[in-house]
Design an enzyme around this catalytic site. Structure first.
Site, short mmCIF file in Angstrom:
data_model
loop_
_atom_site.label_atom_id
_atom_site.label_comp_id
_atom_site.label_asym_id
_atom_site.label_seq_id
_atom_site.Cartn_x
_atom_site.Cartn_y
_atom_site.Cartn_z
N ASP A 170 8.84 1.51 1.24
CA ASP A 170 7.96 2.84 0.81
C ASP A 170 6.58 2.85 0.73
O ASP A 170 6.18 1.83 0.39
CB ASP A 170 8.64 3.35 -0.41
N GLU B 233 6.51 3.14 5.65
CA GLU B 233 5.65 4.30 5.89
C GLU B 233 4.27 3.85 5.93
O GLU B 233 3.54 3.28 5.02
CB GLU B 233 5.79 5.09 4.71
#
Ligand code: CA
Length: 691
Positions: free
Chosen positions: A381, A410
Site C-alpha cells: 500500500d 502503489e
C-alpha cells in the site's frame, strides 16, 4: 479524534489526486532538516517527541543492530527477550496471564540488561509458551509500557504480546506446503483481490455459520448458494486465477475484536507480525489466529492458488500509540519541518523507512511472513512513501527465501518529507531503480473505464483512448516498458466497482453495459503485464447501501454493502459473465505469448495493427521467439463501438477462441480474410497449433 477521522480511507483520496501527475523525473525527498534536535513548535497538533538525530550517520553507526533475534525467542528451557531501544534508561519485560489490556494479572516483571547497539535483553527460564508480555521502558524520566513491535502473537486487540512456540501452530502437513506456482514468471500471474470478510460474510456463500467472514472459510469445499451454484474456494479455483491478494490481514486497529459486527478494510496496522484477530474464530488466544491463517494459506495452496498479502507499512494505525514509537519515541515516523508528523499518506503519519532500524523492521517483517506463513507475494500500500533502498532490500532479502515471490505496490507520488537528504521514493517514475518490483498502472485503468470515481468516460463506454491503449497492450507506457513491472487493472477495492462505474457513465442498455464490463477485463487479460482483477467484477458486483446509495469507498461500510452476494450466480445472465471471465483467464493461461517477460521479447514479437476501424485496438503476436512457446501467432482485438465493424485479418486461417459472447482456450470457429467484430466485443484468435 480528528486524527482518527482523517485516517479513515485517507490515502485513497490522496492517491486519486496525485497518481496522475506522471512526472518522469526521479523523485527525491526534500531535506528540510538540520542535524540538531527539533523542538516542539506551538502550532504542533500532536505531541511529537522524536528527533531527527535518529537519521544522522552518527546515530545509525552507533545504534544499527543487525541481529535477527529481536522479539521473544522461545525455547522449552527459557525465553530470551530482546528489545531495541537505545533511548531507554531502563527496560523491563512484564509477564501476564492474559492478553487482555488492563487486566490485573501480572505474573512478574524482569528488568532487562543493556547490551550493544541499544539492544536490551533478558533470559527468563522456564517454558513460557502462551504467556503474554509487554515491555516497560523509562526514557527522560518517563515510563511507558507497550507491546513488542516484534511480537509474533498477541492477545485480543493486540495490546499485549504472547510468547509462542510457533511449531505448535502448524497445521498437519504444513512442512510439505508450498507455492503452487513456484517457478513461474511474474507475468504468468492472474491476481484476484479479495477481502477475507467479504468472501464469506453473506449467508449466500454457503459457508458454515461459524466460519463466515473468517480465515477458515477458505478451508471449506463443496459450498453452494441457495440454488446449488458453486461458491467459495471451489468457485475461486474454477475461475482459474493464480494468486489471491487478500486485503490487509496484519493485525489492524480499526475494528474492536471483541465486537462481532465491526467492519473495516484494515488499512491501519497495529502489529505487523501478527494476523488480524477479527478474522479468527478466537481472537483472545494468540495461537488461534496464527494456526487459522496458516490453514487458509495451506488450503489455497492445495487448490492451486498462491497467496498475496496487502501490506500497509507506509503508515501506522495511530502513530502516537504505535508500540515502536512508544518504546523509542517517534522513531518509526517521519517528522516534518514544523515538528509535526509528516502526512503524505493522508492517514496522519508516514513511516520513516529511510531510518536503518525501520528499514530492518520492514524487511524482517516481510521475510517473516514469507518464511513462517509461506506467503507468495506482497502488495505494498502506498509504496511511494517507502524509499527505493528499502524496497530493493526487501526484494533482495525475500527472494533469497522465495525466488518466485511477487512484489508490487502503489507507486503514486505522495507529499511526504524524508528525514534524510536525497531520498528516492518507490514511485512509478523510479521504476527503473527497483527492477524487481512492479507498480499498478493507473493509466490503463483510467483509459479503459474513465477516472475511478467521477463521470468521465473510458474506452469501453465511449471508444476514447484507443491510441493510448495500443501502447498499454504492448507494455509501452511512459514510466516503463517492462511487462514484469506493470500491474494492469481497471478496478480494485478503492472507488466504484467496475460495474458501478460502467453503470454510472454508460448510456447503453443493460446488455451493452454487461458487454462493456466484459470488454474492460478482456483488455486487462489480453495486455502484456501482470493482470489484476477485483473480486466480483465478474459477478457485476455492486456496492449499494440499505438506502440504495452506491458507495465508492466502502472501507467502513457494513457487510450489506461489501460482502460478495453469491446468489448473483443464480442469475443466468451473471453466471454467463462469470464464465466469460473464466474463459478469458483460461485463454491467457494457455498462451505464453500473452505473458511475455521482457520489453525485448515484446518488441521482437508483437506489434499493433495499423489498418483498423475507428476506435478499434488490435495487436498481433508472432510467438516464434517467445521462450517456451510453440510457433503460434495470436491476434487480440477490441471493438468498443456499439455497432459491428469489419477487421481485415493478416494472412492465413485464424481460430477464434474468444469473441463477444464466449471465451476459453478451445476453438469456437475458424475465419480468414476478415473478421466481423460485433459491437462492444473482444476477440482473441490463434494461428498455428492450438493446445
Ligand atoms: Ca486487530
Amino acid at each position: 479524534m480528528a486524527l482518527l477521522l482523517l485516517m479513515s480511507g485517507c490515502a485513497k483520496e490522496a492517491a486519486l489526486h496525485t497518481e496522475t501527475a506522471g512526472s518522469e523525473q526521479a523523485v527525491s525527498g526534500s531535506n528540510l532538516y538540520s542535524d540538531t534536535e527539533l523542538t516542539e513548535t506551538s502550532d504542533s497538533e500532536q505531541t511529537v517527541s522524536g528527533s531527527n538525530l535518529y537519521s544522522t550517520a552518527e546515530f545509525e553507526e552507533e545504534y544499527t543492530y543487525t541481529g535477527n533475534d529481536l522479539g521473544a525467542n522461545w525455547s522449552k528451557e527459557g525465553t530470551e527477550f530482546k528489545l531495541w531501544t537505545p533511548t531507554a534508561d531502563a527496560a523491563a519485560v512484564c509477564l501476564y496471564q492474559s492478553g487482555d489490556f488492563g487486566a490485573e494479572d501480572l505474573i512478574e516483571e524482569h528488568p532487562m540488561d543493556r547490551g550493544e547497539k541499544g539492544v536490551w535483553s533478558i533470559l527468563v527460564p522456564g517454558d513460557l509458551n502462551g504467556i503474554y508480555y509487554t515491555y516497560k521502558v523509562t526514557a527522560d524520566g518517563k515510563e511507558t509500557e507497550a507491546c513488542d513491535p516484534y511480537a509474533k502473537a498477541v492477545g485480543v486487540n493486540g495490546d499485549r504480546g504472547m510468547v509462542i512456540d510457533l511449531s505448535s501452530t502448524d497445521p498437519e502437513g504444513w512442512e510439505n506446503d508450498k507455492n503452487p506456482n513456484a517457478g513461474k514468471d511474474a507475468t504468468d500471474a492472474v491476481i484476484y483481490e479479495l477481502s477475507v470478510r467479504d468472501f464469506s460474510a453473506d449467508e449466500s456463500s454457503g459457508i458454515s455459520e461459524e466460519n463466515r467472514g473468517k480465515y477458515l472459510a477458505f478451508t471449506e469445499q463443496g459450498t453452494t448458494n441457495g440454488t446449488g451454484e458453486t461458491t467459495g474456494l471451489d468457485y475461486l479455483k474454477s475461475l482459474g486465477v493464480t494468486h489471491i491478494q487478500l486485503l490487509p490481514i496484519q493485525d489492524y486497529g480499526y475494528v474492536d475484536e471483541t465486537v462481532a459486527d465491526s467492519y473495516n478494510w484494515g488499512y491501519g496496522t497495529k502489529n505487523y507480525n501478527v494476523p488480524e484477530g477479527s478474522y479468527s474464530t478466537d481472537p483472545y488466544h494468540g495461537e488461534v489466529r496464527i494456526r487459522e491463517t496458516k490453514e487458509m494459506i495451506q488450503s489455497l495452496h492445495e487448490n492451486g492458488m498462491s497467496v498475496v498479502m496487502d501490506v500497509v507499512y507506509n503508515h501506522v494505525y495511530d502513530a502516537q500509540e504505535f508500540c515502536f514509537n512508544k518504546l523509542v519515541p517517534d522513531y518509526f515516523t517521519r517528522i516534518s519541518e514544523s515538528g509535526t508528523y509528516s502526512n503524505g499518506s493522508f492517514c496522519g503519519n508516514d513511516t520513516a523507512s529511510e531510518r536503518s532500524m525501520v528499514k530492518k523492521y520492514i524487511v524482517d517483517s516481510v521475510v517473516y511472513w514469507t518464511e513462517e506463513y509461506h506467503v507468495d507475494g506482497f502488495r505494498f500500500d502506498l509504496a511511494g512513501l517507502l524509499d527505493v533502498e528499502t524496497v530493493n532490500e526487501i526484494v533482495e532479502e525475500v527472494r533469497t527465501v522465495s525466488p518466485d515471490i511477487l512484489l508490487y505496490g502503489e507507486g503514486w507520488t505522495m507529499p511526504t518529507v524524508s528525514t534524510k537528504s536525497g531520498t528516492l521514493f518507490a514511485v512509478q517514475a523510479n521504476a527503473a531503480l527497483t527492477p524487481g518490483f512492479a507498480y499498478f498502472d493507473d493509466r490503463i485503468r483510467n483509459r479503459v473505464k474513465g477516472q475511478p470515481s467521477d463521470d468521465s468516460q473510458g474506452f469501453v463506454t465511449s471508444g476514447q483512448y484507443a491510441s493510448q491503449i495500443k501502447g498499454n497492450m504492448l507494455a509501452h507506457i511512459d514510466w516503463t516498458k517492462e511487462p514484469s513491472q506493470i500491474i494492469t487493472y481497471v478496478s480494485c477495492h478503492d472507488d466504484l466497482t467496475l460495474w458501478d462505474k460502467v453503470n454510472r457513465v454508460s448510456a447503453g442498455t443493460r446488455e451493452e453495459k454487461i458487454q462493456q464490463n466484459k470488454l474492460a477485463s478482456a483488455v486487462i487479460l489480453g495486455a502484456q503485464g501482470i493482470p489484476f482483477l477485483h473480486a466480483g467484477d465478474e459477478l457485476l458486483r455492486t456496492k449499494v447501501d440499505e438506502a440504495g446509495n452506491v458507495i465508492a469507498n466502502s472501507y467502513e461500510s457494513s457487510d450489506f454493502v461489501n460482502s460478495i452476494k453469491w446468489d448473483a450466480l443464480s442469475d443466468p445472465e451473471i453466471q454467463a459473465v462469470s464464465q466469460y471471465y473464466a474463459g478469458l483467464i483460461a485463454f491467457r493461461n494457455a498462451h505464453k505469448a500473452l505473458r511475455m517477460t521482457s520489453a525485448e521479447e515484446i518488441t521482437a514479437n508483437a506489434a499493433s495493427l495499423s489498418e483498423v476501424p475507428e476506435n478499434v485496438v488490435a495487436y498481433q503476436i508472432d510467438g516464434t521467439d517467445i521462450a517456451g512457446e510453440t510457433a503460434q501467432k495470436l491476434l487480440i482485438a477490441y471493438n468498443p463501438n456499439t455497432s459491428a465493424v469489419v477487421l481485415e485479418l493478416p494472412e492465413g486461417e485464424w481460430s477464434v477462441c474468444v469473441n463477444g459472447q464466449q471465451a476459453g482456450a478451445a476453438v469456437i470457429e475458424t475465419v480468414s480474410g476478415s473478421l466481423e467484430m460485433e459491437g462492444i466485443s473482444a476477440y482473441m484468435l490463434v494461428q498455428g497449433e492450438t493446445e
